[in-house]
Write an enzyme that holds these catalytic residues in place. Structure first.
Site, mmCIF file in Angstrom:
data_model
loop_
_atom_site.group_PDB
_atom_site.id
_atom_site.type_symbol
_atom_site.label_atom_id
_atom_site.label_comp_id
_atom_site.label_asym_id
_atom_site.label_seq_id
_atom_site.Cartn_x
_atom_site.Cartn_y
_atom_site.Cartn_z
ATOM 1 N N HIS A 113 0.841 -1.196 0.000
ATOM 2 C CA HIS A 113 0.000 0.000 0.000
ATOM 3 C C HIS A 113 0.873 1.242 0.000
ATOM 4 O O HIS A 113 1.973 1.233 0.560
ATOM 5 C CB HIS A 113 -0.908 -0.005 1.233
ATOM 6 C CG HIS A 113 -1.812 -1.185 1.271
ATOM 7 N ND1 HIS A 113 -3.001 -1.225 0.599
ATOM 8 C CD2 HIS A 113 -1.675 -2.398 1.870
ATOM 9 C CE1 HIS A 113 -3.569 -2.406 0.784
ATOM 10 N NE2 HIS A 113 -2.774 -3.138 1.553
ATOM 11 N N GLY A 140 6.685 -22.613 10.473
ATOM 12 C CA GLY A 140 5.316 -22.217 10.765
ATOM 13 C C GLY A 140 5.191 -20.789 11.259
ATOM 14 O O GLY A 140 6.005 -20.302 12.028
ATOM 15 N N THR A 163 11.556 -9.206 6.024
ATOM 16 C CA THR A 163 11.351 -7.871 5.469
ATOM 17 C C THR A 163 12.293 -7.557 4.312
ATOM 18 O O THR A 163 12.113 -6.561 3.629
ATOM 19 C CB THR A 163 11.555 -6.800 6.559
ATOM 20 O OG1 THR A 163 12.895 -6.905 7.051
ATOM 21 C CG2 THR A 163 10.561 -6.981 7.699
ATOM 22 N N ARG A 178 16.677 -11.853 10.824
ATOM 23 C CA ARG A 178 18.111 -11.566 10.667
ATOM 24 C C ARG A 178 18.828 -12.892 10.476
ATOM 25 O O ARG A 178 18.409 -13.924 11.009
ATOM 26 C CB ARG A 178 18.667 -10.892 11.903
ATOM 27 C CG ARG A 178 17.961 -9.602 12.271
ATOM 28 C CD ARG A 178 18.905 -8.431 12.205
ATOM 29 N NE ARG A 178 18.303 -7.228 12.702
ATOM 30 C CZ ARG A 178 17.744 -6.295 11.937
ATOM 31 N NH1 ARG A 178 17.664 -6.451 10.665
ATOM 32 N NH2 ARG A 178 17.255 -5.200 12.468
#
Length: 184
Positions: A113, A140, A163, A178
């Site tokens: 968005h 999971g 990310t 990380r």
């Protein structure tokens, strides 16, 4: 010539869900509901997946409940296994390589968005593709964010929020994920 909203979506441009895209979402909801109601030994399961996905490889296995927006933007390789409750928001292309294993409750998002609230308020969104390499293991509850590539042989720890890109062979965990092991 003006692009349709679907053409804009597929090109990764700002778009708004219109009647054509809503019809695609509804069609996807119908075939996923049919798939999700099948028994594990139903011989029609793979045919149902092939009906809605961009591609499904040989010996790929998806456990219900499986959820996605469109389906036709998802390309699954051979010998892929997805556990219960995988959700893929596929407004952009999602590639999942051969031999990849995806744990329960994993979420893969291509939908994004605008950061500007005024643009967001117009109902505009866009997508960025996700690529998951071959022989990846995603634990999971992990979340893969828009635009991320997970390299071949990587491991994503359970509950991680990915990310940014994960190098081939890396082991990542955490929020944000990380690198904690594997190849550097």
């Amino acid at each position: 010539m003006t692009k349709s909203e679907k053409q804009k979506m597929l090109a990764g441009e700002l778009y708004k869900v219109d009647e054509e895209l809503f019809a695609d979402i509804a069609a996807c909801a119908h075939w996923t509901a049919e798939f999700n109601s099948t028994a594990i030994d139903d011989p029609n399961r793979t045919a149902l997946l092939a009906k809605g996905l961009g591609a499904i490889g040989e010996n790929a296995f998806i456990r219900p409940v499986f959820s996605c927006d469109y389906g036709y933007n998802i390309f699954i390789g051979d010998n892929v296994a997805m556990n219960f409750n995988v959700t893929i928001l596929d407004v952009a292309r999602v590639d999942i390589g051969d031999g990849t294993q995806i744990g329960p409750h994993v979420q893969i998002y291509t939908a994004d968005h605008p950061r500007d609230p005024a643009v967001r308020a117009q109902g505009l969104e866009f997508g960025r593709p996700v690529r998951i390499g071959s022989h990846v293991w995603i634990g999971g509850g992990a979340i893969i964010l828009p635009g991320v590539t997970v390299g071949d042989g990587a491991v994503v720890g359970a509950g991680s929020v990915v990310t940014r890109d994960v190098p081939a062979g890396a082991i990542v965990a955490g929020n944000p994920a990380r690198q904690i092991g594997g190849h550097h």
